[in-house]
Write a protein that holds these residues in place. Structure first.
Motif, PDB file in Angstrom:
ATOM      1  N   GLN A   9       6.782  -3.764 -11.928  1.00  0.00           N
ATOM      2  CA  GLN A   9       6.047  -2.513 -12.137  1.00  0.00           C
ATOM      3  C   GLN A   9       4.554  -2.713 -11.875  1.00  0.00           C
ATOM      4  O   GLN A   9       3.908  -1.917 -11.193  1.00  0.00           O
ATOM      5  CB  GLN A   9       6.268  -2.014 -13.569  1.00  0.00           C
ATOM      6  CG  GLN A   9       5.499  -0.753 -13.926  1.00  0.00           C
ATOM      7  CD  GLN A   9       5.553  -0.479 -15.415  1.00  0.00           C
ATOM      8  OE1 GLN A   9       4.958  -1.196 -16.212  1.00  0.00           O
ATOM      9  NE2 GLN A   9       6.303   0.547 -15.790  1.00  0.00           N
ATOM     10  N   GLN A  10       4.002  -3.796 -12.424  1.00  0.00           N
ATOM     11  CA  GLN A  10       2.586  -4.059 -12.245  1.00  0.00           C
ATOM     12  C   GLN A  10       2.252  -4.422 -10.795  1.00  0.00           C
ATOM     13  O   GLN A  10       1.215  -4.020 -10.268  1.00  0.00           O
ATOM     14  CB  GLN A  10       2.120  -5.157 -13.196  1.00  0.00           C
ATOM     15  CG  GLN A  10       2.170  -4.772 -14.662  1.00  0.00           C
ATOM     16  CD  GLN A  10       1.379  -3.515 -14.956  1.00  0.00           C
ATOM     17  OE1 GLN A  10       0.338  -3.264 -14.366  1.00  0.00           O
ATOM     18  NE2 GLN A  10       1.874  -2.707 -15.873  1.00  0.00           N
ATOM     19  N   LEU A  11       3.129  -5.173 -10.151  1.00  0.00           N
ATOM     20  CA  LEU A  11       2.898  -5.527  -8.760  1.00  0.00           C
ATOM     21  C   LEU A  11       2.845  -4.286  -7.884  1.00  0.00           C
ATOM     22  O   LEU A  11       1.941  -4.117  -7.064  1.00  0.00           O
ATOM     23  CB  LEU A  11       3.983  -6.478  -8.258  1.00  0.00           C
ATOM     24  CG  LEU A  11       3.913  -6.836  -6.771  1.00  0.00           C
ATOM     25  CD1 LEU A  11       2.566  -7.452  -6.416  1.00  0.00           C
ATOM     26  CD2 LEU A  11       5.055  -7.762  -6.398  1.00  0.00           C
ATOM     27  N   LEU A  12       3.797  -3.387  -8.045  1.00  0.00           N
ATOM     28  CA  LEU A  12       3.811  -2.171  -7.236  1.00  0.00           C
ATOM     29  C   LEU A  12       2.577  -1.321  -7.524  1.00  0.00           C
ATOM     30  O   LEU A  12       2.021  -0.680  -6.613  1.00  0.00           O
ATOM     31  CB  LEU A  12       5.090  -1.376  -7.502  1.00  0.00           C
ATOM     32  CG  LEU A  12       6.391  -2.067  -7.087  1.00  0.00           C
ATOM     33  CD1 LEU A  12       7.592  -1.190  -7.405  1.00  0.00           C
ATOM     34  CD2 LEU A  12       6.371  -2.442  -5.606  1.00  0.00           C
ATOM     35  N   ALA A  13       2.115  -1.327  -8.773  1.00  0.00           N
ATOM     36  CA  ALA A  13       0.930  -0.546  -9.131  1.00  0.00           C
ATOM     37  C   ALA A  13      -0.325  -1.096  -8.466  1.00  0.00           C
ATOM     38  O   ALA A  13      -1.113  -0.344  -7.882  1.00  0.00           O
ATOM     39  CB  ALA A  13       0.764  -0.516 -10.649  1.00  0.00           C
ATOM     40  N   VAL A  14      -0.520  -2.414  -8.532  1.00  0.00           N
ATOM     41  CA  VAL A  14      -1.752  -2.964  -7.947  1.00  0.00           C
ATOM     42  C   VAL A  14      -1.707  -2.946  -6.423  1.00  0.00           C
ATOM     43  O   VAL A  14      -2.744  -2.786  -5.770  1.00  0.00           O
ATOM     44  CB  VAL A  14      -2.078  -4.382  -8.480  1.00  0.00           C
ATOM     45  CG1 VAL A  14      -2.412  -4.337  -9.952  1.00  0.00           C
ATOM     46  CG2 VAL A  14      -0.987  -5.374  -8.181  1.00  0.00           C
ATOM     47  N   LEU A  15      -0.513  -3.066  -5.839  1.00  0.00           N
ATOM     48  CA  LEU A  15      -0.409  -2.967  -4.383  1.00  0.00           C
ATOM     49  C   LEU A  15      -0.793  -1.577  -3.892  1.00  0.00           C
ATOM     50  O   LEU A  15      -1.307  -1.416  -2.779  1.00  0.00           O
ATOM     51  CB  LEU A  15       1.015  -3.293  -3.923  1.00  0.00           C
ATOM     52  CG  LEU A  15       1.417  -4.764  -3.933  1.00  0.00           C
ATOM     53  CD1 LEU A  15       2.921  -4.905  -3.716  1.00  0.00           C
ATOM     54  CD2 LEU A  15       0.640  -5.559  -2.884  1.00  0.00           C
ATOM     55  N   ARG A 172       2.234  -0.898   3.155  1.00  0.00           N
ATOM     56  CA  ARG A 172       3.615  -0.861   3.673  1.00  0.00           C
ATOM     57  C   ARG A 172       4.602  -1.530   2.711  1.00  0.00           C
ATOM     58  O   ARG A 172       5.490  -2.274   3.129  1.00  0.00           O
ATOM     59  CB  ARG A 172       3.700  -1.536   5.049  1.00  0.00           C
ATOM     60  CG  ARG A 172       2.801  -0.948   6.089  1.00  0.00           C
ATOM     61  CD  ARG A 172       2.994  -1.569   7.442  1.00  0.00           C
ATOM     62  NE  ARG A 172       2.943  -3.021   7.407  1.00  0.00           N
ATOM     63  CZ  ARG A 172       2.875  -3.783   8.480  1.00  0.00           C
ATOM     64  NH1 ARG A 172       2.864  -3.256   9.668  1.00  0.00           N
ATOM     65  NH2 ARG A 172       2.833  -5.098   8.359  1.00  0.00           N
ATOM     66  N   THR A 173       4.451  -1.250   1.442  1.00  0.00           N
ATOM     67  CA  THR A 173       5.295  -1.893   0.433  1.00  0.00           C
ATOM     68  C   THR A 173       6.717  -1.348   0.488  1.00  0.00           C
ATOM     69  O   THR A 173       6.931  -0.135   0.495  1.00  0.00           O
ATOM     70  CB  THR A 173       4.704  -1.673  -0.969  1.00  0.00           C
ATOM     71  OG1 THR A 173       3.353  -2.166  -0.965  1.00  0.00           O
ATOM     72  CG2 THR A 173       5.505  -2.397  -2.031  1.00  0.00           C
ATOM     73  N   VAL A 174       7.674  -2.262   0.503  1.00  0.00           N
ATOM     74  CA  VAL A 174       9.101  -1.912   0.509  1.00  0.00           C
ATOM     75  C   VAL A 174       9.814  -2.831  -0.476  1.00  0.00           C
ATOM     76  O   VAL A 174       9.600  -4.038  -0.479  1.00  0.00           O
ATOM     77  CB  VAL A 174       9.722  -2.094   1.913  1.00  0.00           C
ATOM     78  CG1 VAL A 174      11.228  -1.882   1.873  1.00  0.00           C
ATOM     79  CG2 VAL A 174       9.066  -1.163   2.923  1.00  0.00           C
ATOM     80  N   VAL A 175      10.658  -2.250  -1.321  1.00  0.00           N
ATOM     81  CA  VAL A 175      11.547  -3.033  -2.188  1.00  0.00           C
ATOM     82  C   VAL A 175      12.952  -2.869  -1.625  1.00  0.00           C
ATOM     83  O   VAL A 175      13.480  -1.758  -1.568  1.00  0.00           O
ATOM     84  CB  VAL A 175      11.493  -2.559  -3.652  1.00  0.00           C
ATOM     85  CG1 VAL A 175      12.413  -3.415  -4.510  1.00  0.00           C
ATOM     86  CG2 VAL A 175      10.056  -2.612  -4.181  1.00  0.00           C
ATOM     87  N   SER A 183       5.417  -6.591   1.565  1.00  0.00           N
ATOM     88  CA  SER A 183       4.180  -5.827   1.517  1.00  0.00           C
ATOM     89  C   SER A 183       3.038  -6.626   2.105  1.00  0.00           C
ATOM     90  O   SER A 183       3.049  -7.862   2.081  1.00  0.00           O
ATOM     91  CB  SER A 183       3.836  -5.463   0.064  1.00  0.00           C
ATOM     92  OG  SER A 183       2.684  -4.652   0.002  1.00  0.00           O
ATOM     93  N   ARG A 184       2.061  -5.912   2.626  1.00  0.00           N
ATOM     94  CA  ARG A 184       0.774  -6.551   2.846  1.00  0.00           C
ATOM     95  C   ARG A 184       0.157  -6.846   1.482  1.00  0.00           C
ATOM     96  O   ARG A 184       0.457  -6.186   0.495  1.00  0.00           O
ATOM     97  CB  ARG A 184      -0.176  -5.611   3.590  1.00  0.00           C
ATOM     98  CG  ARG A 184       0.050  -5.516   5.073  1.00  0.00           C
ATOM     99  CD  ARG A 184      -1.171  -4.865   5.725  1.00  0.00           C
ATOM    100  NE  ARG A 184      -1.052  -4.859   7.156  1.00  0.00           N
ATOM    101  CZ  ARG A 184      -0.775  -3.775   7.870  1.00  0.00           C
ATOM    102  NH1 ARG A 184      -0.590  -2.617   7.259  1.00  0.00           N
ATOM    103  NH2 ARG A 184      -0.671  -3.847   9.178  1.00  0.00           N
ATOM    104  N   PHE A 185      -0.722  -7.829   1.481  1.00  0.00           N
ATOM    105  CA  PHE A 185      -1.585  -8.120   0.333  1.00  0.00           C
ATOM    106  C   PHE A 185      -0.843  -8.675  -0.882  1.00  0.00           C
ATOM    107  O   PHE A 185      -1.350  -8.615  -2.004  1.00  0.00           O
ATOM    108  CB  PHE A 185      -2.417  -6.889  -0.074  1.00  0.00           C
ATOM    109  CG  PHE A 185      -3.067  -6.202   1.091  1.00  0.00           C
ATOM    110  CD1 PHE A 185      -3.702  -6.944   2.088  1.00  0.00           C
ATOM    111  CD2 PHE A 185      -3.028  -4.827   1.225  1.00  0.00           C
ATOM    112  CE1 PHE A 185      -4.300  -6.320   3.180  1.00  0.00           C
ATOM    113  CE2 PHE A 185      -3.627  -4.198   2.304  1.00  0.00           C
ATOM    114  CZ  PHE A 185      -4.260  -4.942   3.285  1.00  0.00           C
ATOM    115  N   LEU A 186       0.359  -9.213  -0.668  1.00  0.00           N
ATOM    116  CA  LEU A 186       0.978  -9.962  -1.761  1.00  0.00           C
ATOM    117  C   LEU A 186       0.051 -11.115  -2.163  1.00  0.00           C
ATOM    118  O   LEU A 186       0.005 -11.510  -3.327  1.00  0.00           O
ATOM    119  CB  LEU A 186       2.349 -10.483  -1.348  1.00  0.00           C
ATOM    120  CG  LEU A 186       3.429  -9.411  -1.200  1.00  0.00           C
ATOM    121  CD1 LEU A 186       4.712 -10.016  -0.643  1.00  0.00           C
ATOM    122  CD2 LEU A 186       3.713  -8.720  -2.525  1.00  0.00           C
TER     123      LEU A 186
END
Length: 201
Positions: A9-15, A172-175, A183-186
């Motif tokens: 959840q936090q990863l998707l939020a900051v991305l 371009r985040t995709v799960v 994603s970019r910027f991991l």
């Protein structure tokens, strides 16, 4: 919510928060708020970093361990408005012209306006441009096409877009259905999410 669910959840939020180097305040404020929600007392440093002590019971200087991650990402900045209304950009960080063609972007004006656009090579059609396979370069043939009816520098400036404005790339985040996150910027937002999950733990 499990630790892994919280981390995701936090990863998707900051991305989802644009944060090229020099434009990280929104991402830092988000992380600051999340530490506060967990009951900690984070502080914002003079340089915009978030500092939080997760084990306040440790005596000062005795076995302390500093864990660090960064929220800033690659990005770009408007360097020139071309005669046709497209933008030349200069990279922020190690942004590579070969890796960003056809990327969706946002141009962030100094007056808080945002406009979408696309990074393209000049005259991108393979059918009519004999130079379409030329090496990609921010200095010569990579430009941003703004998603607005602009045809000259005056049209662009009427939108509030000017040299020095930040250009952010869609992560371009995709799960995937198998649980992989692309994603970019991991680098290095995934570590920021791990540190939040560690604090929650």
């Amino acid at each position: 919510m499990t630790q892994m669910e919280y981390l995701k959840q936090q990863l998707l939020a900051v991305l989802a928060i644009d944060s090229p180097t020099g434009h990280t305040a929104a991402a830092a404020q988000y992380v600051l708020g999340q530490y506060r929600a967990l009951g900690f007392s984070p502080v914002l440093t003079n340089k915009g970093g978030v500092l939080v002590c997760v084990n306040e019971g440790c005596p000062s200087g005795e076995g302390g361990l500093l864990l660090e991650a960064h929220l800033d990402t690659l990005g770009a900045m408007v360097r020139h408005i071309k005669d046709n209304g497209s933008l030349m950009i200069t990279p922020i960080g190690g942004l590579n012209a070969n890796n960003v063609e056809t990327s969706n972007v946002e141009i962030i004006t100094k007056f808080d306006g945002k406009y979408s656009g696309t990074i393209q090579v000049e005259n991108a059609s393979v059918h009519v441009n004999p130079e379409v396979n030329a090496p990609r370069s921010f200095d010569t043939n990579i430009e941003v096409l703004i998603d607005e009816d602009v045809h000259c520098p005056e049209d662009v400036r009427k939108l509030g877009i000017e040299v020095g404005d930040f250009v952010t790339l869609d992560p371009r985040t995709v799960v995937t259905s198998s649980g992989y996150i692309k994603s970019r910027f991991l680098d290095d937002k995934v570590c920021c999410a791990i540190l939040l999950a560690y604090a929650k733990y």
